[in-house]
Design a protein around this motif. Structure first.
Motif, PDB file in Angstrom:
ATOM      1  N   CYS A 130       0.834  -1.204   0.000  1.00 59.13           N
ATOM      2  CA  CYS A 130       0.000   0.000   0.000  1.00 59.13           C
ATOM      3  C   CYS A 130       0.867   1.252   0.000  1.00 59.13           C
ATOM      4  CB  CYS A 130      -0.923   0.017   1.219  1.00 59.13           C
ATOM      5  SG  CYS A 130      -2.242  -1.206   1.150  1.00 59.13           S
ATOM      6  N   ILE A 131       0.584   2.140  -0.939  1.00 57.18           N
ATOM      7  CA  ILE A 131       1.257   3.438  -1.011  1.00 57.18           C
ATOM      8  C   ILE A 131       0.212   4.508  -0.734  1.00 57.18           C
ATOM      9  CG2 ILE A 131       2.590   5.032  -2.429  1.00 57.18           C
ATOM     10  CD1 ILE A 131       3.636   2.653  -3.991  1.00 57.18           C
ATOM     11  N   VAL A 132       0.370   5.203   0.391  1.00 56.12           N
ATOM     12  CA  VAL A 132      -0.594   6.217   0.829  1.00 56.12           C
ATOM     13  C   VAL A 132      -0.208   7.558   0.204  1.00 56.12           C
ATOM     14  CG1 VAL A 132      -1.661   7.329   2.818  1.00 56.12           C
ATOM     15  CG2 VAL A 132      -0.892   4.940   2.973  1.00 56.12           C
ATOM     16  N   LEU A 133      -1.200   8.255  -0.357  1.00 54.61           N
ATOM     17  CA  LEU A 133      -0.938   9.464  -1.143  1.00 54.61           C
ATOM     18  C   LEU A 133      -1.575  10.701  -0.526  1.00 54.61           C
ATOM     19  CD1 LEU A 133      -1.831   7.969  -4.660  1.00 54.61           C
ATOM     20  CD2 LEU A 133       0.377   7.895  -3.481  1.00 54.61           C
ATOM     21  N   ASP A 134      -0.774  11.721  -0.347  1.00 55.93           N
ATOM     22  CA  ASP A 134      -1.253  13.036   0.079  1.00 55.93           C
ATOM     23  C   ASP A 134      -0.186  14.032  -0.332  1.00 55.93           C
ATOM     24  OD1 ASP A 134      -2.526  15.186   1.221  1.00 55.93           O
ATOM     25  OD2 ASP A 134      -2.797  14.267   3.182  1.00 55.93           O
ATOM     26  N   PRO A 135      -0.542  15.123  -1.013  1.00 55.26           N
ATOM     27  CA  PRO A 135       0.496  16.064  -1.454  1.00 55.26           C
ATOM     28  C   PRO A 135       1.342  16.633  -0.322  1.00 55.26           C
ATOM     29  CG  PRO A 135      -1.539  16.504  -2.615  1.00 55.26           C
ATOM     30  CD  PRO A 135      -1.862  15.494  -1.535  1.00 55.26           C
ATOM     31  N   MET A 136       0.757  16.769   0.887  1.00 59.25           N
ATOM     32  CA  MET A 136       1.456  17.452   1.970  1.00 59.25           C
ATOM     33  C   MET A 136       1.569  16.574   3.217  1.00 59.25           C
ATOM     34  SD  MET A 136       1.485  20.269   0.179  1.00 59.25           S
ATOM     35  CE  MET A 136       1.736  21.791   1.080  1.00 59.25           C
ATOM     36  N   LEU A 137       2.748  16.527   3.795  1.00 50.66           N
ATOM     37  CA  LEU A 137       2.946  15.950   5.120  1.00 50.66           C
ATOM     38  C   LEU A 137       3.271  17.124   6.034  1.00 50.66           C
ATOM     39  CD1 LEU A 137       3.237  13.661   7.122  1.00 50.66           C
ATOM     40  CD2 LEU A 137       5.570  13.283   6.299  1.00 50.66           C
ATOM     41  N   ALA A 138       2.231  17.697   6.629  1.00 51.39           N
ATOM     42  CA  ALA A 138       2.376  18.920   7.426  1.00 51.39           C
ATOM     43  C   ALA A 138       2.492  18.576   8.909  1.00 51.39           C
ATOM     44  CB  ALA A 138       1.208  19.864   7.150  1.00 51.39           C
ATOM     45  N   THR A 139       1.381  18.536   9.626  1.00 53.55           N
ATOM     46  CA  THR A 139       1.459  18.157  11.050  1.00 53.55           C
ATOM     47  C   THR A 139       1.734  16.666  11.209  1.00 53.55           C
ATOM     48  OG1 THR A 139      -0.914  17.675  11.245  1.00 53.55           O
ATOM     49  CG2 THR A 139      -0.204  19.963  11.620  1.00 53.55           C
ATOM     50  N   ASP A 203      -2.653  25.690  -0.151  1.00 52.31           N
ATOM     51  CA  ASP A 203      -3.532  24.540   0.079  1.00 52.31           C
ATOM     52  C   ASP A 203      -3.595  23.729  -1.216  1.00 52.31           C
ATOM     53  OD1 ASP A 203      -6.108  23.005   0.031  1.00 52.31           O
ATOM     54  OD2 ASP A 203      -6.246  23.825   2.055  1.00 52.31           O
ATOM     55  N   ALA A 204      -3.026  22.540  -1.189  1.00 56.07           N
ATOM     56  CA  ALA A 204      -2.932  21.727  -2.416  1.00 56.07           C
ATOM     57  C   ALA A 204      -4.307  21.385  -2.972  1.00 56.07           C
ATOM     58  CB  ALA A 204      -2.145  20.451  -2.125  1.00 56.07           C
ATOM     59  N   GLY A 205      -5.260  21.050  -2.092  1.00 58.07           N
ATOM     60  CA  GLY A 205      -6.607  20.726  -2.569  1.00 58.07           C
ATOM     61  C   GLY A 205      -7.268  21.894  -3.267  1.00 58.07           C
ATOM     62  N   ASP A 206      -7.196  23.085  -2.669  1.00 55.94           N
ATOM     63  CA  ASP A 206      -7.789  24.256  -3.281  1.00 55.94           C
ATOM     64  C   ASP A 206      -7.140  24.577  -4.620  1.00 55.94           C
ATOM     65  OD1 ASP A 206      -9.683  24.719  -1.325  1.00 55.94           O
ATOM     66  OD2 ASP A 206      -8.393  26.031  -0.149  1.00 55.94           O
ATOM     67  N   ARG A 207      -5.830  24.428  -4.717  1.00 56.87           N
ATOM     68  CA  ARG A 207      -5.138  24.737  -5.962  1.00 56.87           C
ATOM     69  C   ARG A 207      -5.397  23.687  -7.029  1.00 56.87           C
ATOM     70  NH1 ARG A 207       0.718  27.234  -5.547  1.00 56.87           N
ATOM     71  NH2 ARG A 207      -0.008  27.901  -7.614  1.00 56.87           N
TER      72      ARG A 207
END
Length: 212
Positions: A130-139, A203-207
């Motif tokens: 499993c490769i988990v995807l999210d543009p940002m690793l913030a908190t 914000d990656a989602g908004d963009r």
């Protein structure tokens, strides 16, 4: 005690070039999507580097050949909604046979804590990488919560792929999931008071979806 795995950072000229334009506040929604898709291909290449292979014999037009193919049930991409879908399309271009899971998480902008509102995974997760995807690793809270859930579904040593990360988010994820390999295009400076990455890209989602 499980040994913490150091993050993999894609220090490649193409990644650095495309990431610069992705960060630019003047980049259009269409170009932001295109660049995200292109970067996701490079992320997928690195995130799948350790996949195991087994022998596979074929016939070429000129004769027999002992080749290789991926071992087992192969891959499952897990998109953290909604921004994770921006990485998903490009990765499926590279590996169209992969299964796909989705997890929806909301982050409270005051407490930075997350709550789950959607979870849907393939039934055969235990046999897949499993490769988990999210543009940002913030908190790191969303990433950690998502990985906890897919481990509960049977995932073993998942990989986390993101465009940007920060030391705070990496430390949080490693504290809660030291067995997870982080693959990122950049480790940025820090989080601001609102939990956003600096210098980041907004914000990656908004963009991605043109919602702000």
């Amino acid at each position: 005690m499980t040994q913490t795995i150091s993050p993999i950072v894609l220090d490649h000229p193409l990644v650095r070039h495309k990431l610069t334009y992705l960060r630019d506040r003047n980049t259009s929604t269409a170009d932001f999507r295109r660049l995200t898709r292109e970067l996701s291909l490079l992320l997928a290449y690195e995130a799948t580097r350790t996949l195991s292979l087994v022998p596979y014999k074929i016939e070429t037009p000129s004769g027999a050949y002992q080749g290789e193919q991926l071992d087992g049930k192969k891959l499952c991409f897990v998109s953290i909604l909604r921004a994770g879908n921006g990485l998903l399309d490009g990765m499926l271009d590279l590996i169209p046979s992969a299964r796909v899971g989705h997890i929806g998480l909301r982050r409270d902008h005051e407490t930075l804590e997350v709550s789950e509102y959607y979870f849907n995974m393939p039934r055969d997760v235990p046999g897949r990488t499993c490769i988990v995807l999210d543009p940002m690793l913030a908190t790191g809270h969303s990433a950690s919560a998502a990985i906890t859930r897919i481990k509960e579904a049977g995932a073993h040593k998942p990989i986390f792929a993101c465009l940007l990360s920060v030391p705070e988010g990496i430390a949080y994820l490693q504290k809660h999931h030291p067995d997870v390999q982080i693959v990122t295009c950049s480790i940025d400076q820090k989080l601001d008071a609102h939990g956003y990455i600096v210098p980041g890209l907004g914000d990656a989602g908004d963009r991605l979806f043109g919602t702000r």
